[in-house]
Write an enzyme that holds these catalytic residues in place. Structure first.
Site, short mmCIF file in Angstrom:
data_model
loop_
_atom_site.label_atom_id
_atom_site.label_comp_id
_atom_site.label_asym_id
_atom_site.label_seq_id
_atom_site.Cartn_x
_atom_site.Cartn_y
_atom_site.Cartn_z
CG MET A 30 -1.91 -1.18 1.17
SD MET A 30 -3.40 -0.92 2.11
CE MET A 30 -2.73 -0.73 3.75
CG HIS A 34 8.73 0.36 5.78
ND1 HIS A 34 8.99 -0.99 5.87
CD2 HIS A 34 7.40 0.48 6.01
CE1 HIS A 34 7.89 -1.64 6.16
NE2 HIS A 34 6.89 -0.77 6.24
CG HIS A 37 7.01 -2.04 2.02
ND1 HIS A 37 6.94 -0.87 2.74
CD2 HIS A 37 5.78 -2.62 2.14
CE1 HIS A 37 5.74 -0.74 3.27
NE2 HIS A 37 5.01 -1.79 2.93
N GLY A 147 4.73 -10.35 4.03
CA GLY A 147 5.50 -10.24 5.25
C GLY A 147 4.88 -11.01 6.40
CG ASP A 150 0.82 -7.11 7.90
OD1 ASP A 150 0.11 -6.40 8.61
OD2 ASP A 150 1.81 -6.68 7.28
P1 AMP Z 1 1.58 -2.91 3.46
O1 AMP Z 1 2.09 -1.87 2.52
O2 AMP Z 1 1.61 -2.48 4.88
O3 AMP Z 1 0.26 -3.47 3.01
O4 AMP Z 1 2.61 -4.12 3.38
C1 AMP Z 1 2.92 -4.74 2.16
C2 AMP Z 1 3.65 -6.02 2.45
O5 AMP Z 1 4.86 -5.73 3.16
C3 AMP Z 1 2.85 -6.98 3.36
O6 AMP Z 1 3.03 -8.31 2.88
C4 AMP Z 1 3.47 -6.77 4.69
O7 AMP Z 1 3.36 -7.88 5.55
C5 AMP Z 1 4.92 -6.52 4.32
N1 AMP Z 1 5.61 -5.79 5.40
C6 AMP Z 1 5.20 -4.67 6.02
N2 AMP Z 1 6.07 -4.33 7.00
C7 AMP Z 1 7.03 -5.27 6.99
C8 AMP Z 1 8.21 -5.49 7.77
N3 AMP Z 1 8.56 -4.67 8.77
N4 AMP Z 1 8.98 -6.56 7.49
C9 AMP Z 1 8.63 -7.42 6.47
N5 AMP Z 1 7.54 -7.27 5.71
C10 AMP Z 1 6.75 -6.21 5.96
#
Ligand code: AMP
Length: 279
Positions: A30, A34, A37, A147, A150
């Site tokens: 989304m 960082h 990702h 990740g 989650d």
């Molecule tokens: P999001 O943008 O928050 O929807 O996350 C996108 C993907 O990145 C998801 O599969 C998350 O689980 C993964 N993700 C977010 N934060 C982390 C982290 N600190 N370490 C590893 N994967 C992450």
């Protein structure tokens, strides 16, 4: 890096790469990217010839309108980060592009979507499952990278894939953390430095709980100690639970032979943080 907004253009572009025998790894996000990702991007690059990242702040998975409005967005910085990371394709569809024509799916999630996050964020996983399914149909990757940060989400996406027999492999990637132990999250940008320092207690508490479990301390004591530790700060703890790592059923006694995970969700001021630790 090729930046694509439409599903048709994406299909055309990726079909040509597939025809040349390239495998495709996919990292849905989304945005507000960082290092966490980027670690998914790197894992995909190690295992595939082509890596596709999507950025789409999916409205249907936000049960709270304010959270959706305040969700950090910074497409220019994200594009730079992905270019530096040598990501091959960035897919950034508009809402209409993703939800133009919708196919109703009903995967058997074995009730996983009702527990933990599902009970505090009603409808959240319906939105997640719907968008990940649309994205998988658009990208048709060999592997999807998610990740462990989650934990419940990647478990549910895995169930969706197996329930619908989708031709893709799910790869779950370790949580990337700040030096303090705080799990990296886009939402951390809404915390002050002092709050970030304090929130390191979340990981510390998970770590101590795991140690206590392994030492044979009873679960009730572990949870009440953890709750006390986190509630020393200005926080609202939603849950701190010790569960079977496959079914997310709460366990009452630790069995080293049974995969176990400790999961936590806590409001740190106005920001909701989640974290977990596999035992
Ligand atoms: P999001 O943008 O928050 O929807 O996350 C996108 C993907 O990145 C998801 O599969 C998350 O689980 C993964 N993700 C977010 N934060 C982390 C982290 N600190 N370490 C590893 N994967 C992450």
């Amino acid at each position: 890096m090729k930046v694509i907004e439409s599903k048709n253009e994406l299909k055309e572009y990726l079909d040509a790469l597939r025809a040349d025998g390239n495998t495709i790894g996919f990292v849905p996000t989304m945005g507000a990217l960082h290092e966490g990702h980027i670690s998914l991007i790197r894992q995909s690059q190690q295992e595939n010839e082509v890596t596709v990242c999507s950025i789409f702040v999916n409205p249907t998975q936000f049960n709270d309108v304010e959270d959706f409005k305040k969700y950090p967005r910074n497409i220019h910085v994200d594009t730079e980060l992905l270019t530096d990371a040598k990501c091959d394709v960035l897919f950034i569809p508009e809402v209409e592009e993703m939800y133009g024509e919708t196919i109703k799916i009903s995967p058997d999630l074995e009730g996983l979507d009702q527990k933990l996050e599902g009970s505090f964020r009603p409808g959240h996983f319906d939105g997640v499952v719907e968008i990940v399914h649309h994205l998988l149909q658009a990208v048709e990757p060999d592997r999807i990278y998610m990740g462990l940060k989650d934990y419940q989400q990647q478990l549910i996406v895995g169930k969706m894939i197996s329930s619908l027999n989708m031709p893709v492999r799910l790869r779950a990637v370790e949580t990337d953390r700040e030096d303090s132990g705080l799990a990296r999250s886009s939402r951390n940008s809404r915390l002050s430095q002092a709050q970030k320092n304090d929130a390191a207690v979340i990981h510390k508490t998970l770590f101590l709980a795991r140690q206590a479990l392994e030492e044979g301390i009873d679960i009730e004591t572990i949870i009440s100690d953890a709750t006390e530790e986190i509630e020393k700060f200005e926080t609202k703890l939603e849950y701190f639970k010790i569960c079977d790592a496959n079914t997310l059923e709460e366990i009452t006694a630790y069995d080293p032979l049974r995969p176990t995970v400790i999961l936590v969700a806590v409001w740190w001021g106005e920001v909701r943080l989640i974290d977990n630790l596999i035992v």
